[in-house]
Design an enzyme around this catalytic site. Structure first.
Site, mmCIF file in Angstrom:
data_model
loop_
_atom_site.group_PDB
_atom_site.id
_atom_site.type_symbol
_atom_site.label_atom_id
_atom_site.label_comp_id
_atom_site.label_asym_id
_atom_site.label_seq_id
_atom_site.Cartn_x
_atom_site.Cartn_y
_atom_site.Cartn_z
ATOM 1 N N CYS A 170 -4.584 16.435 -4.527
ATOM 2 C CA CYS A 170 -5.282 17.608 -4.179
ATOM 3 C C CYS A 170 -6.425 17.621 -5.282
ATOM 4 O O CYS A 170 -6.416 17.375 -6.382
ATOM 5 C CB CYS A 170 -4.503 18.884 -4.198
ATOM 6 N N ARG A 205 -9.738 10.669 -4.189
ATOM 7 C CA ARG A 205 -8.449 10.793 -4.787
ATOM 8 C C ARG A 205 -7.469 10.711 -3.824
ATOM 9 O O ARG A 205 -6.206 10.800 -4.063
ATOM 10 C CB ARG A 205 -8.450 12.131 -5.562
ATOM 11 N N TRP A 257 -3.703 17.327 -0.205
ATOM 12 C CA TRP A 257 -2.593 15.971 0.019
ATOM 13 C C TRP A 257 -1.421 16.660 0.141
ATOM 14 O O TRP A 257 -0.607 17.130 -0.895
ATOM 15 C CB TRP A 257 -2.952 15.181 -1.059
ATOM 16 N N ASN A 291 -2.924 23.150 -6.897
ATOM 17 C CA ASN A 291 -2.328 21.482 -7.143
ATOM 18 C C ASN A 291 -1.241 21.748 -7.521
ATOM 19 O O ASN A 291 -1.054 22.323 -8.638
ATOM 20 C CB ASN A 291 -3.457 20.878 -7.804
ATOM 21 N N GLY A 292 -0.069 20.772 -6.984
ATOM 22 C CA GLY A 292 1.234 20.663 -7.538
ATOM 23 C C GLY A 292 2.188 21.338 -6.891
ATOM 24 O O GLY A 292 1.899 21.337 -5.552
ATOM 25 N N GLU A 351 1.500 -7.511 -7.592
ATOM 26 C CA GLU A 351 0.383 -7.034 -7.658
ATOM 27 C C GLU A 351 -0.525 -7.203 -6.307
ATOM 28 O O GLU A 351 -1.045 -6.505 -5.722
ATOM 29 C CB GLU A 351 -0.642 -7.183 -8.842
ATOM 30 N N LYS A 363 -1.324 -4.676 -3.315
ATOM 31 C CA LYS A 363 -2.699 -4.635 -2.977
ATOM 32 C C LYS A 363 -2.787 -4.697 -1.275
ATOM 33 O O LYS A 363 -3.354 -3.877 -0.646
ATOM 34 C CB LYS A 363 -3.598 -5.454 -3.661
ATOM 35 N N GLU A 403 -1.046 -1.798 0.654
ATOM 36 C CA GLU A 403 -1.493 -0.447 0.456
ATOM 37 C C GLU A 403 -2.918 -0.456 1.490
ATOM 38 O O GLU A 403 -3.158 0.782 1.869
ATOM 39 C CB GLU A 403 -1.816 -0.066 -0.799
ATOM 40 N N HIS A 429 17.671 -16.756 -3.576
ATOM 41 C CA HIS A 429 18.807 -15.621 -3.977
ATOM 42 C C HIS A 429 18.669 -14.516 -2.535
ATOM 43 O O HIS A 429 19.460 -13.485 -2.981
ATOM 44 C CB HIS A 429 18.753 -15.115 -5.070
ATOM 45 N N LYS A 481 -5.469 8.960 -4.965
ATOM 46 C CA LYS A 481 -5.962 7.934 -6.205
ATOM 47 C C LYS A 481 -5.152 8.394 -7.584
ATOM 48 O O LYS A 481 -4.802 7.642 -8.418
ATOM 49 C CB LYS A 481 -7.441 8.233 -6.383
HETATM 50 C C1 F6R Z 1 -2.435 0.763 -6.533
HETATM 51 C C2 F6R Z 1 -2.802 1.917 -7.412
HETATM 52 C C3 F6R Z 1 -1.579 2.646 -7.843
HETATM 53 C C4 F6R Z 1 -1.838 3.246 -9.235
HETATM 54 C C5 F6R Z 1 -0.751 4.049 -9.589
HETATM 55 C C6 F6R Z 1 -0.931 4.537 -11.138
HETATM 56 O O1 F6R Z 1 -3.489 -0.015 -6.194
HETATM 57 O O2 F6R Z 1 -4.046 2.347 -7.783
HETATM 58 O O3 F6R Z 1 -0.324 2.172 -7.783
HETATM 59 O O4 F6R Z 1 -1.996 2.103 -10.110
HETATM 60 O O5 F6R Z 1 -0.564 5.244 -8.745
HETATM 61 O O6 F6R Z 1 -2.180 5.495 -11.262
HETATM 62 P P1 F6R Z 1 -2.802 5.738 -12.679
HETATM 63 O O7 F6R Z 1 -3.257 4.127 -13.194
HETATM 64 O O8 F6R Z 1 -3.896 6.283 -12.359
HETATM 65 O O9 F6R Z 1 -1.709 6.060 -13.494
#
Ligand code: F6R
Length: 601
Positions: free
Chosen positions: A2, A27, A74, A98-99, A474, A478, A481, A497, A596
């Site tokens: 949010c 975000r 959100w 927010n929260g 990673e 990527k 997501e 395994h 984000k």
């Molecule tokens: C994936 C991604 C998330 C963030 C995670 C932590 O592409 O961006 O997995 O890495 O939400 O976010 P930060 O780095 O802002 O603590």
């Protein structure tokens, strides 16, 4: 997650609020709304979906307002629809939140016989409780304070009242700033200083449970701070220097993600300068390096960077490192001792779980260090030491350049602790890495071609060993997501395994077969090939063994690279995910359901 933006001043309130909300779109959100005051009425407009829907609604109204609050939601409590969108309004107040209000059910059971609830959100409990307090106290500031005292959980609220021309903001472990334009004396509130760039040139960061009262009629004293008992508060910080928050544009790129991937060669170069000659060196020098053990906690991509940082510190510095998902660390009663160092890695510096781990370590008297992008974020302000990753604003929800910079800052820390930061070998390696990343970017059509061949397959298993295991994790993260396909990252030696039972002619194995542990990783790739898996190999170039078993082969020149090999490999996977997502037609910069900055646990 949010986003909150508020404005109160002499000018049109809608423009800065909508501009602020659009800056916070990255975000992640699923509805947006605005409340504004016109004469002595509060009018609320809110719409499910993108901010454009709200903008179209606003266009239907001929608005003349100098006070407004806006929100991008959100969803946590209640589905995504117009009614659940914020702000929430009644006859007296409009609020944004927010929260999460953890005691929402209890408040509702006490208030629902007297006050109506229109939405399924927890937020309306604040609104109704505020109204009940106001009915008793007849003073908005006191009512906000008394209400907030009864709210459990981490939240930020902004309140507008029909009866006065002021705004109030208060938070507990959720981001919130307020600011002023020193020339016009216009006042702003936001959950993210990025929304205020170019509007406010003096930004205040209130601490938890400090009320900010924005009152433009108080000449030269427009923002005042209060403790929960109503006394004046000094628990806020004024931004000390210009925050490095340039507004980012996509430029020639179709998506921010692609642009941010392309920024990496330049960022790598400037990171070296920053840490060898600039302010960065001072931040390294400030670290008390007499710690016995390190605890790393982070989430998602930042955690993957943390696995590499752990490897560097253990291999190069012989310091034992414990690493955890921040969401697990905080609840597993970790054994902590004051001669240890807590390291927290985060792009946003606002991730709720990561912040909670920092707090836990601080309470146990550990010194804490952030590897963070956003200067001035909560993590940045709460840690004893900060190593900025200098990635610039990252708008794409899928983190790319921040990962690269987090890994490299971890490596820089390790080299610094070994007194090797200024060694030519290391500087040459980083300069060579930057050129090699450029070479990969120049070969993006080859990666696009591989994406074309595999994008419609059922599933993807990424495998790697050693420093390439975190890259397998990673790469899979990527892809899932942004392309919404099932992808898993595995340590290559773990396949047999269990997961190897998934291999068939529709399963793609993206095998990272690189000079480190080559033979072992190669034999794991052969095991997959023997079971007819589709084999994409990213790794050592010009290798006949690899080209013989690969259906698709992307070779990399790792010469001159030591610890930074995984960073180079990862750029290939970033582009591969990008092109697969593009073929699938997803919303690459704002993938569904994602945020984000994850400010709830
Ligand atoms: C994936 C991604 C998330 C963030 C995670 C932590 O592409 O961006 O997995 O890495 O939400 O976010 P930060 O780095 O802002 O603590």
């Amino acid at each position: 997650m949010c986003g909150i933006v508020g404005y109160i001043g002499k000018n049109d309130s809608i423009k800065p609020v909508i501009e602020g909300l659009s800056r916070l779109e990255y975000r992640g959100y699923d509805s947006a709304g605005i409340s504004y005051k016109e004469s002595s009425d509060i009018i609320t407009l809110k719409k499910e979906g993108k901010l454009d829907n709200l903008k179209s609604e606003i266009k239907k109204h001929n608005i003349n307002s100098k006070i407004a609050i806006g929100h991008t939601r959100w969803a946590t409590h209640g589905e995504v629809n117009d009614v659940n969108a914020h702000p929430h309004q009644n006859e007296l107040f409009a609020i944004v939140h927010n929260g999460i209000i953890e005691n929402a059910d209890r408040i509702k059971s006490e208030l629902s016989s007297k006050y109506s609830y229109k939405s399924q959100t927890d937020t309306e409990n604040f609104l109704n409780l505020l109204t009940s307090k106001y009915e008793k106290l007849n003073d908005v500031r006191s009512a906000v304070l008394e209400t907030f005292k009864e709210i459990e959980g981490n939240s930020a609220f902004v309140v507008m009242c029909k009866l006065t021309n002021k705004l109030w903001a208060i938070k507990r472990s959720a981001p919130l700033v307020c600011g002023i334009d020193a020339a016009t004396r216009d006042l702003y509130i936001s959950s993210d200083p990025y929304a205020l760039v170019g509007f406010a040139n003096k930004i205040y960061f209130p601490q938890n449970e400090v009320l900010c009262e924005c009152d433009p009629s108080k000449v030269n004293d427009e923002i005042q701070f209060f403790e929960l008992d109503g006394s004046a508060s000094h628990r806020y910080e004024l931004q000390k220097k210009d925050l490095n928050l340039n507004v980012s544009e996509k430029g020639i790129y179709e998506h921010y993600m692609l642009k941010e991937i392309h920024e990496q060669p330049t960022l790598i170069k400037s990171l070296v300068d920053y840490y060898t000659t600039g302010e960065g060196l001072e931040s390294l020098k400030s670290i008390d390096n007499k710690f016995k053990r390190v605890h790393i906690a982070a989430c998602g991509t930042a955690l993957h960077a943390g696995y590499l940082v752990k490897n560097f510190l253990e291999k190069e510095n012989k310091v034992p490192v414990q690493i955890d998902f921040a969401s697990e660390f905080r609840y597993r009663n970790p054994l902590l001792s004051s001669d240890e160092l807590g390291v927290f890695i985060s792009q946003s510096g606002e991730t709720a779980d990561t912040l909670a781990c920092q707090e836990l370590c601080s309470e146990s008297k550990l010194k804490t260090l952030s590897i963070v992008n956003v200067e001035g974020s909560t993590l940045f302000r709460d840690c004893n030491y900060n190593l900025l990753i200098k990635a610039g604003v990252e708008i794409g929800v899928a983190s790319t350049k921040a990962f690269t910079q987090q890994v490299l800052v971890g490596l820089i820390l390790s080299k610094y602790l070994k007194n090797e930061l200024n060694n030519d070998d290391f500087k040459n390696e980083l300069s060579s890495l930057s050129s090699k990343v450029n070479e990969v970017l120049d070969r993006k059509d080859e990666i696009k071609q591989i994406a074309n061949e595999i994008y419609n397959k059922n599933g993807f298993i990424f495998t790697g060993r050693g420093d390439h295991y975190p890259i397998a994790l990673e790469g899979a993260l990527k892809l899932k997501e942004i392309a919404y396909v099932h992808a898993e990252g595995y340590a290559a030696g773990e396949l047999k395994h269990g997961p190897i039972s998934l291999i068939d002619e529709n399963m793609v194995n993206i095998a990272l077969v690189t000079p480190d542990l080559f033979d072992k990783t190669f034999s794991n790739a052969q095991e997959v090939k023997a079971r007819k898996g589709i084999m994409v190999i990213v790794g050592t170039e010009n290798n006949e063994q690899l080209s013989n078993i690969a259906d698709y082969y992307f070779g990399l020149d790792y010469s001159g690279l030591s610890s930074t090999k995984p960073v180079l490999t990862n750029v290939v996977l970033q582009l591969l995910s990008y092109y697969i997502a593009k073929l699938k037609g997803t919303d690459i910069d704002k993938p569904r359901n994602l945020a984000k900055s994850v400010t709830v646990e």
